[in-house]
Scaffold this motif. Structure first.
Motif, mmCIF file in Angstrom:
data_model
loop_
_atom_site.group_PDB
_atom_site.id
_atom_site.type_symbol
_atom_site.label_atom_id
_atom_site.label_comp_id
_atom_site.label_asym_id
_atom_site.label_seq_id
_atom_site.Cartn_x
_atom_site.Cartn_y
_atom_site.Cartn_z
ATOM 1 N N PHE A 261 61.850 45.470 39.775
ATOM 2 C CA PHE A 261 61.403 45.538 41.164
ATOM 3 C C PHE A 261 60.742 46.882 41.460
ATOM 4 C CE2 PHE A 261 62.284 46.750 45.588
ATOM 5 C CZ PHE A 261 61.626 45.729 46.262
ATOM 6 N N PHE A 262 61.430 47.971 41.132
ATOM 7 C CA PHE A 262 60.890 49.298 41.439
ATOM 8 C C PHE A 262 59.753 49.684 40.492
ATOM 9 C CE2 PHE A 262 65.016 49.659 43.596
ATOM 10 C CZ PHE A 262 64.576 50.104 44.838
ATOM 11 N N GLY B 181 58.032 43.602 44.508
ATOM 12 C CA GLY B 181 57.901 45.024 44.224
ATOM 13 C C GLY B 181 56.458 45.488 44.295
ATOM 14 N N THR C 7 59.697 55.210 44.931
ATOM 15 C CA THR C 7 59.862 54.077 44.021
ATOM 16 C C THR C 7 60.349 54.517 42.639
ATOM 17 O OG1 THR C 7 57.473 54.175 43.550
ATOM 18 C CG2 THR C 7 58.212 52.600 45.222
#
Length: 413
Positions: free
Chosen positions: A230-231, A362, A382
């Motif tokens: 996601f990040f 993301g 992030t």
């Protein structure tokens, strides 16, 4: 193992496929940014569309792949990706390639890549003995490392020196080479037999989800992978804007910086064959994830000319490539060892679904945050978020895995 002609054909095909994929991951966004002048939101949308098939298709494809010959799946998907990118190259040469076309191509290539990735992971288990899985994975991940060296550099250079359509065409050529190699595999696979009244697809999906959720190691891998992917998707969306616009790097310089991940990943593949057996699988997973993810915190601090920034970016990407690849190979060996043959496709699909299903969100988040707070601040936020992955592993039983792989679980009835 290298005397096995079929394994070599799989290795060559997978390397060519990864080279085409790595090139396209740079070419399509750079075409959008440099030629179509896409903003942060549009670039985030492009990356999200390419990643959406992971969320939409992984579970269904995993249930389906377990009952098919993986060679057939890989050959058909290679042909499909070559045709999609070839059509995009022709459209670009004719001046018809616009953002909607680019979105359609990204989705098609992403969907076919889901089929290929799950099939090749299952194929290794059917080609080599279980005690050769670590070496086999190390070899396949090493080829992916080589692709990471050549793919971004080739894609960035072709966009910068020649044109985006030619750069897109280069990816199509590599998928064609993969098609030609994999179709030469001759070994007849032992596909798990289905009962006379085989379970429906939803039942097979539920079996895969229950199996992964019921195993502590696989459950932790899912959660840690989800946090990382996601990040990381958010980071890469901003990263591809930050390098050409904030640091004023050319397409070839961007490709060179990204290509440094490749030699690092090659080193990581070699280390994966030695370090877990010496220090323990849990220690290696946690430490490698912390080092590989944490190095991206240095990127927002970069300023100045390309004489300074490019070597720094090369160093960052090399470190990231080394330790992220060490995590990838080690995690794959753990998953393949604990998973019975008849569950390989579904287990991989479930982990892909949970681990990478959030990547479209993301990518969108990265684009929106970059618009709201600026690329430098967004990169810092992030990149810090990526450290959630090693924290989750450190707090779980997977951190206590020793120097030997866990035992294989029984196939659920």
């Amino acid at each position: 193992m290298w005397r096995d002609h079929d394994f070599r054909r799989l290795w060559v095909g997978q390397a060519a496929s990864q080279l085409g994929e790595q090139a396209s991951l740079v070419v399509l966004p750079l075409f959008a940014v440099l030629t179509l002048h896409a903003d942060a939101g549009q670039l985030g949308a492009l990356r999200a569309v390419g990643q959406a098939p992971i969320l939409l298709l992984s579970l269904f494809v995993g249930a389906w792949v377990d009952g098919w010959r993986t060679r057939t799946v890989m050959v058909l998907t290679d042909a499909g990706r070559a045709l999609a990118l070839g059509a995009a190259a022709v459209a670009g040469l004719l001046g018809w390639l616009r953002l909607p076309t680019l979105l359609a191509v990204a989705f098609a290539v992403g969907a076919l890549s889901v089929f290929f990735d799950l099939a090749y992971q299952a194929s290794l288990v059917r080609l080599v003995k279980r005690d050769q899985l670590v070496r086999g994975n190390s070899a396949l991940e090493g080829s992916r490392s080589a692709a990471q060296i050549g793919g971004p550099a080739l894609g960035g250079a072709l966009v910068s020196v020649l044109s985006a359509p030619i750069a897109v065409a280069s990816s199509a050529v590599f998928f064609t080479l993969s098609f030609l190699s994999i179709r030469r595999i001759r070994r007849i696979e032992s596909v798990p037999e289905l009962s006379e009244d085989p379970p429906r697809v939803w039942q097979r999906i539920r079996e895969g989800v229950r199996f992964v959720a019921g195993d502590t190691s696989l459950r932790t891998v899912c959660l840690a992978s989800a946090a990382f992917q996601f990040f990381f998707a958010a980071v890469m969306t901003v990263y591809l804007l930050f390098l050409p616009r904030d640091l004023h790097l050319s397409g070839s310089a961007v490709g060179l910086a990204l290509a440094a991940t490749g030699p690092g990943a090659l080193l990581g593949s070699l280390l994966a064959a030695r370090l877990p057996g010496r220090f323990g699988y849990g220690v290696v997973l946690v430490c490698a994830a912390a080092l590989g993810d944490g190095v991206f915190l240095a990127v927002p601090a970069l300023h100045g000319s390309s004489v300074v920034t490019v070597p720094a970016l090369v160093a960052v990407n090399f470190v990231f490539g080394t330790f992220s690849q060490l995590v990838n190979v080690t995690v794959m060996a753990v998953r393949q060892t604990v998973t019975p043959d008849g569950m390989q496709g579904r287990a991989a699909a479930t982990i892909n679904f949970v681990g990478m299903g959030l990547t479209p969100l993301g990518s969108l988040l990265g684009g929106l945050l970059a618009q709201a707070s600026g690329t430098r601040n967004c990169l810092l936020l992030t990149a810090a978020g990526m450290l959630l992955s090693p924290v989750l592993m450190a707090l779980s039983p997977i951190a206590r895995l020793g120097r030997t792989l866990p035992a294989q679980q029984a196939l659920p009835r």
